[in-house]
Design an enzyme around this catalytic site. Sequence first.
Site, PDB file in Angstrom:
ATOM      1  N   TYR A  57       9.005  -6.275   2.537  1.00  0.00           N
ATOM      2  CA  TYR A  57       9.687  -5.139   1.906  1.00  0.00           C
ATOM      3  C   TYR A  57      11.100  -5.573   1.515  1.00  0.00           C
ATOM      4  CZ  TYR A  57       5.847  -2.416   3.974  1.00  0.00           C
ATOM      5  OH  TYR A  57       4.610  -1.937   4.343  1.00  0.00           O
ATOM      6  N   LEU A 204       0.677  10.414   2.577  1.00  0.00           N
ATOM      7  CA  LEU A 204       0.885  11.479   1.584  1.00  0.00           C
ATOM      8  C   LEU A 204       0.345  11.044   0.223  1.00  0.00           C
ATOM      9  CD1 LEU A 204       4.533  12.428   2.639  1.00  0.00           C
ATOM     10  CD2 LEU A 204       2.416  13.659   3.202  1.00  0.00           C
ATOM     11  N   GLY A 205      -0.526  10.023   0.230  1.00  0.00           N
ATOM     12  CA  GLY A 205      -1.073   9.558  -1.037  1.00  0.00           C
ATOM     13  C   GLY A 205       0.035   9.084  -1.971  1.00  0.00           C
ATOM     14  N   GLY A 207       2.879  10.117  -2.267  1.00  0.00           N
ATOM     15  CA  GLY A 207       3.599  11.274  -2.810  1.00  0.00           C
ATOM     16  C   GLY A 207       2.707  12.258  -3.529  1.00  0.00           C
TER      17      GLY A 207
HETATM   18  N1  LIG Z   1       0.447  -2.015   5.515  1.00  0.00           N
HETATM   19  C1  LIG Z   1       0.520  -1.866   4.228  1.00  0.00           C
HETATM   20  O1  LIG Z   1      -0.049  -2.618   3.449  1.00  0.00           O
HETATM   21  C2  LIG Z   1       1.302  -0.700   3.677  1.00  0.00           C
HETATM   22  C3  LIG Z   1       1.140  -0.293   2.338  1.00  0.00           C
HETATM   23  C4  LIG Z   1       1.888   0.798   1.895  1.00  0.00           C
HETATM   24  C5  LIG Z   1       2.758   1.451   2.752  1.00  0.00           C
HETATM   25  N2  LIG Z   1       2.907   1.017   4.031  1.00  0.00           N
HETATM   26  C6  LIG Z   1       3.816   1.695   4.990  1.00  0.00           C
HETATM   27  O2  LIG Z   1       3.505   3.083   5.018  1.00  0.00           O
HETATM   28  C7  LIG Z   1       4.666   3.845   4.746  1.00  0.00           C
HETATM   29  C8  LIG Z   1       4.314   5.146   4.058  1.00  0.00           C
HETATM   30  O3  LIG Z   1       3.544   4.925   2.902  1.00  0.00           O
HETATM   31  P1  LIG Z   1       4.088   5.145   1.419  1.00  0.00           P
HETATM   32  O4  LIG Z   1       5.569   5.202   1.429  1.00  0.00           O
HETATM   33  O5  LIG Z   1       3.397   4.153   0.589  1.00  0.00           O
HETATM   34  O6  LIG Z   1       3.455   6.520   0.991  1.00  0.00           O
HETATM   35  P2  LIG Z   1       3.573   8.048   1.455  1.00  0.00           P
HETATM   36  O7  LIG Z   1       4.276   8.138   2.735  1.00  0.00           O
HETATM   37  O8  LIG Z   1       2.203   8.589   1.340  1.00  0.00           O
HETATM   38  O9  LIG Z   1       4.434   8.671   0.280  1.00  0.00           O
HETATM   39  C9  LIG Z   1       5.724   8.285   0.000  1.00  0.00           C
HETATM   40  C10 LIG Z   1       6.141   8.927  -1.304  1.00  0.00           C
HETATM   41  O10 LIG Z   1       6.045  10.344  -1.185  1.00  0.00           O
HETATM   42  C11 LIG Z   1       7.286  10.967  -1.452  1.00  0.00           C
HETATM   43  N3  LIG Z   1       7.434  12.021  -0.427  1.00  0.00           N
HETATM   44  C12 LIG Z   1       7.551  11.837   0.907  1.00  0.00           C
HETATM   45  N4  LIG Z   1       7.597  13.024   1.557  1.00  0.00           N
HETATM   46  C13 LIG Z   1       7.507  13.964   0.603  1.00  0.00           C
HETATM   47  C14 LIG Z   1       7.497  15.375   0.634  1.00  0.00           C
HETATM   48  N5  LIG Z   1       7.580  16.033   1.788  1.00  0.00           N
HETATM   49  N6  LIG Z   1       7.399  16.044  -0.533  1.00  0.00           N
HETATM   50  C15 LIG Z   1       7.310  15.387  -1.714  1.00  0.00           C
HETATM   51  N7  LIG Z   1       7.302  14.036  -1.812  1.00  0.00           N
HETATM   52  C16 LIG Z   1       7.404  13.341  -0.664  1.00  0.00           C
HETATM   53  C17 LIG Z   1       8.333   9.895  -1.370  1.00  0.00           C
HETATM   54  O11 LIG Z   1       9.329  10.079  -2.345  1.00  0.00           O
HETATM   55  P3  LIG Z   1      10.869  10.326  -1.932  1.00  0.00           P
HETATM   56  O12 LIG Z   1      11.374   9.057  -1.377  1.00  0.00           O
HETATM   57  O13 LIG Z   1      11.475  10.665  -3.261  1.00  0.00           O
HETATM   58  O14 LIG Z   1      10.857  11.466  -0.960  1.00  0.00           O
HETATM   59  C18 LIG Z   1       7.538   8.613  -1.717  1.00  0.00           C
HETATM   60  O15 LIG Z   1       7.527   8.377  -3.100  1.00  0.00           O
HETATM   61  C19 LIG Z   1       5.528   2.896   3.914  1.00  0.00           C
HETATM   62  O16 LIG Z   1       6.884   3.284   3.926  1.00  0.00           O
HETATM   63  C20 LIG Z   1       5.283   1.581   4.597  1.00  0.00           C
HETATM   64  O17 LIG Z   1       6.102   1.465   5.750  1.00  0.00           O
HETATM   65  C21 LIG Z   1       2.170  -0.038   4.507  1.00  0.00           C
END
Ligand SMILES: NC(=O)c1ccc[n+]([C@@H]2O[C@H](COP(=O)([O-])OP(=O)(O)OC[C@H]3O[C@@H](n4cnc5c(N)ncnc54)[C@H](OP(=O)(O)O)[C@@H]3O)[C@@H](O)[C@H]2O)c1
Length: 327
Positions: A57, A204-205, A207
Site C-alpha cells: 500500500y 462495503l463492496g 464503497g
Molecule cells: N488483502 C487484499 O488483497 C485486500 C484487497 C483490498 C482491500 N484490502 C483491505 O481491506 C480494506 C477495506 O477494503 P476497501 O477499502 O477495498 O473497501 P471497502 O471498505 O469495501 O470500501 C471502501 C470505500 O468505501 C467508501 N466508504 C467507506 N465507508 C463508507 C460509508 N459509510 N459510506 C459511503 N462510503 C463509504 C470509502 O470512501 P471514503 O474514503 O471516501 O469514505 C472507500 O472508497 C482496505 O483498506 C485494505 O486494508 C485488502
Amino acid sequence: MIKRTLGASGLEVSAVGLGCMGLSFAYGPAPDKQDAIKLVRSAVELGVTFFDTAEAYGPFTNEELLGEALAPVRNEVVIATKFGFRSGDATAGLDSRPERIRAVAEAALKRLKTDRIDLFYQHRTDPEVPIEDVAGAVKDLILQGKVKHFGLSEAGVQTIRRAHATHPVAALQSEYSLWWREPEAEILPTLEELGIGFVPFSPLGRGFLTGAIDESTTFDSTDFRNTAPRFTPEARKANQVLVGLLGRISLQKHATPAQVALAWLLAQKPWIVPIPGTTKLHRLKENVGATDVDLSKEELREINDAVSAITVEGARYSADRQRLVDR
Ligand SMILES: NC(=O)c1ccc[n+]([C@@H]2O[C@H](COP(=O)([O-])OP(=O)(O)OC[C@H]3O[C@@H](n4cnc5c(N)ncnc54)[C@H](OP(=O)(O)O)[C@@H]3O)[C@@H](O)[C@H]2O)c1
C-alpha cells in the site's frame, strides 16, 4: 467496542477493524498525511484496535503512516501487514521467497516503528514458492518474536490446509460482502473446521454497497475501480438493485446501508472481523456503529433470499488481477 477472537489463535481484536489501504493507495489521490494520522487516531478513540496495512500500500507509505499514527498507543492495538509482491509493488508480480519474507518483515518493523508485527499475511499465494516454505519462514519470525501470528489472503482451501499443517494460520483475509459471497461455498467451512478467523476485505463492496456510488459517479484516473468490470457504468447501473435492497432494510433498522452491509457480515460467524476502509471521520463513526445493528434470523433470511435472487453484474477483478487469486 465489543471484541472478537480470530478463530483458535487467541488474537483478540475489535469486532470492526480499520482497513487503511485507501489512506495511501488505490482509490485516487491519498488524503493529506496529517489528516490520515488524525483519522487513524480517531479510530483508536472509537474503540478500533485492529488496523490493516500492507507493504504494497503506497508501496511502503501506508505502513509508515500507521507506524507514526499508532506509535503512542502501540500496546493497545493489533497491526496486520502483508508481504508477497516483488519489491513491494502490487503490479510487479509475486515474491514470497523466504529471504524476501524476512527482508519485508525487517523493513516493515522499521516503518511501523514497532518490535513486532501482530499478524503477518501472505498477500497472494505464490505458485513459485511451496506454501510450506512460506509458513516455515513466518514460523521462524514468530519464534524470533518479530511476528505474532500468521495469515493468508485470497488463498484457496488446499493452500490454507497445507499452510495450517506447517504453522497454525490465525486468519484468512479475502474479499467477502453481500456482492461477493464466493467464500461461503468452500472457504468458510474450511476455516470453521480448522479454527481460523476470517477478515473480509472490501466489506462495503469498495464503497458501492453504501449507496454513495451510482452509474454517473466518476473516479479519479488512478482509482482502482476504473479497472474492475464490476464498476463499469453499465454494471453500476445494473447493480443498483442491490443498493435498493440495502436501502429498504436499513430504513427498517434505522441504520444506514453501510451499517447493514457490515452487520450482515458480523452476523455470519462470531470469528469474522470486517475491515471497512474510509478516509472520512463521519463514515468511520458510521461504520463502527454497525456493531450496534443486530439482524434477526428472519431479517438475515430475508436478506439472503433477496440477494440470492439478484445476479451481480461484472467480475470483481480484471483478468490480470484475477490470475493472482489462488482459486
Ligand atoms: N488483502 C487484499 O488483497 C485486500 C484487497 C483490498 C482491500 N484490502 C483491505 O481491506 C480494506 C477495506 O477494503 P476497501 O477499502 O477495498 O473497501 P471497502 O471498505 O469495501 O470500501 C471502501 C470505500 O468505501 C467508501 N466508504 C467507506 N465507508 C463508507 C460509508 N459509510 N459510506 C459511503 N462510503 C463509504 C470509502 O470512501 P471514503 O474514503 O471516501 O469514505 C472507500 O472508497 C482496505 O483498506 C485494505 O486494508 C485488502
